[in-house]
Design an enzyme around this catalytic site. Structure first.
Site, PDB file in Angstrom:
ATOM      1  N   LYS A 140     -33.950  46.118 -39.602  1.00 15.80           N
ATOM      2  CA  LYS A 140     -33.549  46.697 -40.897  1.00 15.80           C
ATOM      3  C   LYS A 140     -34.284  48.002 -41.184  1.00 15.80           C
ATOM      4  O   LYS A 140     -33.707  48.938 -41.722  1.00 15.80           O
ATOM      5  CB  LYS A 140     -33.834  45.681 -42.025  1.00 15.80           C
ATOM      6  CG  LYS A 140     -33.027  44.408 -41.908  1.00 15.80           C
ATOM      7  CD  LYS A 140     -33.417  43.402 -42.976  1.00 15.80           C
ATOM      8  CE  LYS A 140     -34.742  42.726 -42.761  1.00 15.80           C
ATOM      9  NZ  LYS A 140     -34.850  41.847 -41.593  1.00 15.80           N
ATOM     10  N   ASP A 156     -36.203  40.195 -38.489  1.00 15.95           N
ATOM     11  CA  ASP A 156     -36.466  41.074 -37.331  1.00 15.95           C
ATOM     12  C   ASP A 156     -35.193  41.668 -36.747  1.00 15.95           C
ATOM     13  O   ASP A 156     -35.113  41.924 -35.538  1.00 15.95           O
ATOM     14  CB  ASP A 156     -37.224  40.314 -36.217  1.00 15.95           C
ATOM     15  CG  ASP A 156     -38.470  39.647 -36.737  1.00 15.95           C
ATOM     16  OD1 ASP A 156     -39.167  40.274 -37.540  1.00 15.95           O
ATOM     17  OD2 ASP A 156     -38.736  38.494 -36.347  1.00 15.95           O
ATOM     18  N   GLY A 207     -42.238  42.906 -41.262  1.00 10.63           N
ATOM     19  CA  GLY A 207     -42.757  43.984 -40.422  1.00 10.63           C
ATOM     20  C   GLY A 207     -41.603  44.894 -40.062  1.00 10.63           C
ATOM     21  O   GLY A 207     -40.730  44.493 -39.314  1.00 10.63           O
ATOM     22  N   HIS A 208     -41.562  46.069 -40.658  1.00 12.28           N
ATOM     23  CA  HIS A 208     -40.444  46.983 -40.411  1.00 12.28           C
ATOM     24  C   HIS A 208     -40.937  48.177 -39.606  1.00 12.28           C
ATOM     25  O   HIS A 208     -41.910  48.822 -39.983  1.00 12.28           O
ATOM     26  CB  HIS A 208     -39.834  47.441 -41.744  1.00 12.28           C
ATOM     27  CG  HIS A 208     -39.143  46.327 -42.477  1.00 12.28           C
ATOM     28  ND1 HIS A 208     -38.683  46.423 -43.763  1.00 12.28           N
ATOM     29  CD2 HIS A 208     -38.816  45.086 -42.073  1.00 12.28           C
ATOM     30  CE1 HIS A 208     -38.111  45.285 -44.121  1.00 12.28           C
ATOM     31  NE2 HIS A 208     -38.189  44.453 -43.105  1.00 12.28           N
ATOM     32  N   GLN A 250     -37.019  39.779 -44.144  1.00 11.47           N
ATOM     33  CA  GLN A 250     -36.627  38.507 -43.522  1.00 11.47           C
ATOM     34  C   GLN A 250     -35.103  38.487 -43.303  1.00 11.47           C
ATOM     35  O   GLN A 250     -34.499  39.534 -43.162  1.00 11.47           O
ATOM     36  CB  GLN A 250     -37.092  37.292 -44.328  1.00 11.47           C
ATOM     37  CG  GLN A 250     -38.594  37.051 -44.287  1.00 11.47           C
ATOM     38  CD  GLN A 250     -39.384  37.922 -45.227  1.00 11.47           C
ATOM     39  OE1 GLN A 250     -39.058  38.061 -46.398  1.00 11.47           O
ATOM     40  NE2 GLN A 250     -40.431  38.549 -44.735  1.00 11.47           N
TER      41      GLN A 250
HETATM   42  P1  IMP Z   1     -43.736  32.760 -44.365  1.00  7.28           P
HETATM   43  O1  IMP Z   1     -42.683  33.682 -44.898  1.00  7.28           O
HETATM   44  O2  IMP Z   1     -44.959  33.486 -43.869  1.00  7.28           O
HETATM   45  O3  IMP Z   1     -44.061  31.645 -45.302  1.00  7.28           O
HETATM   46  O4  IMP Z   1     -43.125  32.048 -43.045  1.00  7.28           O
HETATM   47  C1  IMP Z   1     -42.039  31.129 -43.106  1.00  7.28           C
HETATM   48  C2  IMP Z   1     -41.111  31.315 -41.917  1.00  7.28           C
HETATM   49  O5  IMP Z   1     -40.453  32.567 -42.009  1.00  7.28           O
HETATM   50  C3  IMP Z   1     -41.825  31.323 -40.557  1.00  7.28           C
HETATM   51  O6  IMP Z   1     -40.974  30.730 -39.589  1.00  7.28           O
HETATM   52  C4  IMP Z   1     -41.992  32.800 -40.264  1.00  7.28           C
HETATM   53  O7  IMP Z   1     -42.104  33.063 -38.871  1.00  7.28           O
HETATM   54  C5  IMP Z   1     -40.694  33.334 -40.831  1.00  7.28           C
HETATM   55  N1  IMP Z   1     -40.780  34.732 -41.241  1.00  7.28           N
HETATM   56  C6  IMP Z   1     -41.349  35.231 -42.365  1.00  7.28           C
HETATM   57  N2  IMP Z   1     -41.211  36.558 -42.415  1.00  7.28           N
HETATM   58  C7  IMP Z   1     -40.545  36.905 -41.323  1.00  7.28           C
HETATM   59  C8  IMP Z   1     -40.054  38.160 -40.834  1.00  7.28           C
HETATM   60  O8  IMP Z   1     -40.215  39.229 -41.435  1.00  7.28           O
HETATM   61  N3  IMP Z   1     -39.376  38.114 -39.655  1.00  7.28           N
HETATM   62  C9  IMP Z   1     -39.139  36.974 -38.978  1.00  7.28           C
HETATM   63  N4  IMP Z   1     -39.555  35.779 -39.407  1.00  7.28           N
HETATM   64  C10 IMP Z   1     -40.249  35.752 -40.556  1.00  7.28           C
END
Ligand code: IMP
Length: 425
Positions: A16, A13, A40-41, A220
């Site tokens: 990017k 977040d 989420g971009h 991420q």
């Molecule tokens: P997953 O990727 O859905 O398996 O989540 C694993 C961890 O990564 C959790 O703490 C999510 O909140 C975090 N996470 C996954 N994608 C994002 C992102 O795009 N932004 C921020 N945190 C993320």
């Protein structure tokens, strides 16, 4: 300078999407290499506001090909929705035949696993990303290209769904998924996605050979990296620079540079250690001002001061040659701004980021402060518009992290960008 990676340097977040949209003006290709629709971009430009989860953030430039690489996991329903919502066509978007599919049972298992973890839940986005990568590694995954061979896919699906239903019903006590229904869905996905499915690694390689600019788009952030992040509170892929090579099938000598995108403070969504977390009023002030709620899940993001220890670590594991600082304007009007320069862990001062999450949880931040500024940095686009206080803050970040600030984002719109040094010159 053919390839340039733009990588999330914190816990995701970082903004990017906005930066990639800005840079893509000069890019032949924008390529995603990891993650899925857990990302989420947000992109804001003359065409409107775009909230993207899967398609790369270069889609607003008509000359830019957007590529979803083999390292991404693809939920076909989300991809089809984003294609339709953004009027994309096959000469604007391609998806690797080697990317793995997020199947309906992955979403079910992701959510059931989180429930089973109870108090120890990771706070995943519940989009099936982790279980899809598990299947990739255990060689039970289904690749996007397999959608094109219905007969073979049916045979594989019959076996896989049978096994998944045992897991769902016997281990997790959930409701089984329906094989016929899934098979029918795969036919719809195949007919809609077939023109987009290509060996995209060849497109990337050809552009690099022709010395065209390729922007490699992170999802991420480095501290959520499966290997280098705060394990087990991480995502299931490699957002760090190594993931770009395996996730797009390119070599390191393709790169002209690697920039890290950092927020001017920190945020984190989901569980896990966060040494500089700000609780209470100050955190709420930033959250409300900056609208720090997840684009994918709507969850309130945890807020913290800039963590220089984590930032230096992130710069090292990615080999950053520059920082892109976003949301500087959120810090306008503070009397004092804190930067974490070291941790105290069990009574010992350290500037090393611990790889062990339990130890990181015990880290107490040691802060240095800079005096805040009253002037607005919102929307500034020229270096001579930066006030002295903001300049001192940026200089302090450069000193703590050890790399230069090259771009500063001063608002969500593409135009609200201040370039201090050209990235792709
Ligand atoms: P997953 O990727 O859905 O398996 O989540 C694993 C961890 O990564 C959790 O703490 C999510 O909140 C975090 N996470 C996954 N994608 C994002 C992102 O795009 N932004 C921020 N945190 C993320």
């Amino acid at each position: 300078m053919p390839a340039y990676a733009v990588i999330g340097a914190q816990w995701g977040d970082e903004g990017k999407g906005k930066i990639i949209d800005f840079l893509a003006e000069n890019a032949a290709i924008v390529a995603r290499y990891s993650g899925g629709n857990n990302a989420g971009h947000t992109v804001v430009n003359e065409g409107g506001t775009f909230k993207l989860h899967l398609v790369p953030s270069g889609i607003c430039w008509p000359h830019t090909m957007n590529v979803i690489g083999n390292g991404v996991v693809v939920d076909p329903d989300v991809l089809i929705k984003e294609i339709n919502e953004n009027n994309l066509v096959p000469n604007r978007l391609s998806v690797s035949d080697r990317a793995h599919l997020i199947m309906p049972y992955h979403v079910v298992i992701d959510q059931l696993e989180e429930q089973r973890r109870g108090d120890a839940a990771l706070g995943t986005t519940g989009r099936g990303v982790g279980p899809a990568y598990v299947d990739k590694v255990s060689r039970q995954g289904i690749r996007v290209g397999e959608l094109l061979d219905a007969e073979d896919l049916n045979l594989r699906l019959t076996k896989i769904v049978g096994f998944k239903n045992e897991l769902i019903t016997k281990i997790y006590g959930g409701d089984p998924v329906d094989l016929d229904n899934i098979f029918e869905q795969t036919r719809k996905w195949a007919s809609e996605l077939a023109p987009y499915i290509k060996p995209v690694e060849n497109l990337v390689a050809a552009a690099i050979d022709k010395k065209e600019n390729v922007i490699v788009e992170g999802a991420q952030g480095a501290l959520l990296d499966l290997d280098h992040g705060t394990y087990p509170f991480v995502t299931s892929s490699n957002p760090t620079v190594g993931g770009t090579l395996t996730g797009l099938g390119m070599g390191p000598n393709s790169y002209g540079g690697v920039a890290g995108v950092f927020k001017a403070y920190c945020t984190r969504v989901g569980a896990g250690p966060f040494p500089t977390e700000i609780h209470g009023e100050q955190g709420n002030r930033i959250r409300e001002m900056a609208g720090e709620f997840g684009v994918t899940t709507g969850r309130a993001r945890r807020i913290g001061w800039f963590d220089g220890v984590a930032a230096k670590y992130s710069a090292r594991v990615n080999g950053f040659d520059g920082m892109i600082i976003t949301r500087l304007d959120t810090l306008d009007g503070w009397d004092e701004i804190k930067i974490c320069v070291a941790y105290e862990i069990d009574g010992v001062r350290t500037d090393q980021f611990p790889v062990d999450s339990v130890m990181l949880d015990r880290a107490k931040p040691i802060y240095e402060s800079v005096t805040g500024w009253t002037e607005s940095t919102r929307s500034i686009t020229r270096p001579n518009q930066i006030n002295q206080g903001a300049k001192a803050y940026l200089n302090k970040l450069e000193k703590v992290v050890g790399i230069p600030v090259k771009i500063v984002s001063t608002g969500p719109h593409r135009k609200e960008t201040l370039v201090l040094e050209d990235l792709m010159s």
